[in-house]
Design an enzyme around this catalytic site. Sequence first.
Site, short mmCIF file in Angstrom:
data_model
loop_
_atom_site.label_atom_id
_atom_site.label_comp_id
_atom_site.label_asym_id
_atom_site.label_seq_id
_atom_site.Cartn_x
_atom_site.Cartn_y
_atom_site.Cartn_z
CE LYS A 151 13.54 18.34 3.79
NZ LYS A 151 13.99 18.15 3.79
CG ASN A 152 15.82 16.51 1.11
OD1 ASN A 152 15.89 17.21 2.30
ND2 ASN A 152 16.17 15.28 2.42
CB CYS A 208 16.66 20.43 10.91
SG CYS A 208 14.93 19.37 10.27
NE ARG A 222 22.30 20.88 7.89
CZ ARG A 222 20.59 20.09 7.46
NH1 ARG A 222 19.84 20.77 8.24
NH2 ARG A 222 21.00 20.31 5.94
CG ASP A 260 17.49 12.62 5.85
OD1 ASP A 260 18.65 13.56 7.36
OD2 ASP A 260 17.81 12.89 4.98
NE ARG A 311 12.19 22.03 7.78
CZ ARG A 311 13.26 22.75 7.58
NH1 ARG A 311 13.81 22.75 9.13
NH2 ARG A 311 14.30 22.57 6.87
C1 EPZ Z 1 20.58 17.22 2.78
O1 EPZ Z 1 21.33 18.10 3.70
C2 EPZ Z 1 19.37 16.43 3.88
N1 EPZ Z 1 18.57 18.09 2.65
C3 EPZ Z 1 19.26 16.67 4.85
O2 EPZ Z 1 18.22 16.41 4.65
C4 EPZ Z 1 20.20 14.66 4.75
O3 EPZ Z 1 20.33 14.53 6.11
C5 EPZ Z 1 21.47 15.06 3.93
O4 EPZ Z 1 20.79 15.82 3.20
C6 EPZ Z 1 21.90 14.33 3.76
O5 EPZ Z 1 21.61 13.49 3.00
C7 EPZ Z 1 18.16 18.12 2.23
O6 EPZ Z 1 18.43 18.25 1.07
C8 EPZ Z 1 17.61 19.76 2.14
P1 EPZ Z 1 25.20 17.10 3.32
P2 EPZ Z 1 23.14 18.79 2.98
O7 EPZ Z 1 26.07 18.42 2.39
O8 EPZ Z 1 23.41 18.95 1.45
C9 EPZ Z 1 28.57 19.01 5.97
C10 EPZ Z 1 16.53 15.80 6.19
O9 EPZ Z 1 15.91 15.07 7.16
N2 EPZ Z 1 28.86 19.71 5.52
O10 EPZ Z 1 25.63 15.52 2.64
O11 EPZ Z 1 22.85 19.58 4.12
C11 EPZ Z 1 27.42 18.39 6.79
O12 EPZ Z 1 27.45 19.47 7.85
C12 EPZ Z 1 17.47 16.34 6.01
O13 EPZ Z 1 15.31 15.53 5.17
C13 EPZ Z 1 30.04 19.92 5.32
O14 EPZ Z 1 31.36 20.42 6.38
O15 EPZ Z 1 23.57 17.76 4.09
C14 EPZ Z 1 27.16 16.94 7.14
O16 EPZ Z 1 27.99 16.97 8.39
C15 EPZ Z 1 18.37 17.19 7.32
N3 EPZ Z 1 30.76 21.69 4.31
C16 EPZ Z 1 27.70 16.70 6.21
O17 EPZ Z 1 29.48 17.61 5.33
C17 EPZ Z 1 30.05 21.67 3.11
O18 EPZ Z 1 29.96 22.80 2.38
C18 EPZ Z 1 26.49 15.71 5.30
O19 EPZ Z 1 26.06 17.27 4.65
C19 EPZ Z 1 28.84 20.55 3.06
C20 EPZ Z 1 28.41 19.50 3.98
#
Ligand code: EPZ
Length: 429
Positions: free
Chosen positions: A22-23, A117, A122, A305, A398
């Site tokens: 998915k991701n 989610c 985020r 995840d 999803r």
């Molecule tokens: C991706 O989310 C995945 N989603 C998530 O999949 C996964 O949990 C996550 O990466 C971590 O591996 C998709 O790929 C579509 P991050 P993403 O940017 O990109 C903070 C699932 O169940 N952050 O690595 O949103 C953020 O809030 C899911 O399949 C900021 O503060 O994750 C989080 O605490 C849900 N500012 C941390 O960093 C930013 O600009 C990591 O987020 C970006 C992120």
Amino acid sequence: MEKFFIRGGNPLKGTVYISGAKNAAVALVAATILCDEPCTLENVPAISDITKCLDILKSMGAVVKMEKEGVIYIDTSTINTTKVPYKLAETMRASSYFLGTLLGRFHEAFVPMPGGCYLGDRPIDQHLKAFKALGATDEVVRGANYVKADKLVGNQIYFDFVTVGATMNAIFAAVKAKGQTIIENAAKEPHIVDVANFLNSMGADIRGAGTDVIKIRGVEYLHGTTYATIPDQIEAGTYMVAAAATKGDVVIANVIPKHLESITAKLRKCGVCVEENDESVHVWVDGPIMNTTVKTQPHPGFPTDMQPQFSTLLTMAQGTSKVTEEIFNNRFRYVAELRKMGADVSVEGGKVAIIQGVPTLKGAPVQATDLRAGAALVIAGLAADGLTEIDNIHYIERGYEHIDKKLRELGADITRVIVPDNEHVEMTS
Ligand code: EPZ
């Protein structure tokens, strides 16, 4: 409204084939915007987040054709707007990828705030930091992120922390920028590598994906390609844990075992047998499940995840386990549902769960609160005594292709039931 009814207690047995990730796939679909010719994606999972990403492309004028199951032809040369509709953007996090891909190709993007989610706050500040470094401006207009640039010029981007989404978007914006971009403290997840491989197969020049420094030399033109999505590491991990929780014996096929190493290592620590083969892993249980500690980390650490699913296994382990969530600040909402099934879990400060194993969970009516929480409840239901009724299964859909069918093929007693809204279903056990 649809629900899953699961009568627990059947050990899962047999072989399950893992779908495309998915991701990775949501990012690949968005990345087709950067391609100057039609391209074809293979091994695309039939899940609702993909349907929505394809709907976004269609809403902007792209031609999208399903050639056969999992194979999608996409021609984005006909795109006639850089605006993503609110209704589609607001339902998933992956809609933010259209900021990077539209900016990269058209130097402009209007994308309503991404949803997805609820796992805590985020923000997308790091995505915007990357765009700015390449010469774009950003503002919030009518609840949407509006980014634009006269021209994009390669630059050095250092992320304050590891972020998957911002690393993807930095790659998208840089791939056609003038000159070289260096992304430091980049995410190393398998889906980052998959996206880089996809873009390179179109003629992009991206090196270092899978390490924390990614170097991109901008190119002017990206040609058409045919590309197959990698297998889903998290779907595979979910079936590995389901096999363990039901004391089953399952071959999880069509996987890249290297991507599963952190999950395999933790399962082994709990006494679960895992054998790695070239493109499959075999999981079985021949003794008690033991307690352990888990801390989620960016790849190659233990994936956030998989945290709800693994915590669910630990509710049935011997002894006390500790699970620390390091990525998101609110990813334990499912714990309240597990308690309805007799789990003994306390959450400290929103980041740490202390899990005291119980001999068995008991079936109950529960609600999925997000995608992986829903998967965790499915695992709990499969292992529990009696009947579990899971509400809000749209979250599960999803990210898990045909989950009920795949589980039935492994011997699970799981049924999809259409229940009229507000109707009370009598639980018989
Ligand atoms: C991706 O989310 C995945 N989603 C998530 O999949 C996964 O949990 C996550 O990466 C971590 O591996 C998709 O790929 C579509 P991050 P993403 O940017 O990109 C903070 C699932 O169940 N952050 O690595 O949103 C953020 O809030 C899911 O399949 C900021 O503060 O994750 C989080 O605490 C849900 N500012 C941390 O960093 C930013 O600009 C990591 O987020 C970006 C992120």
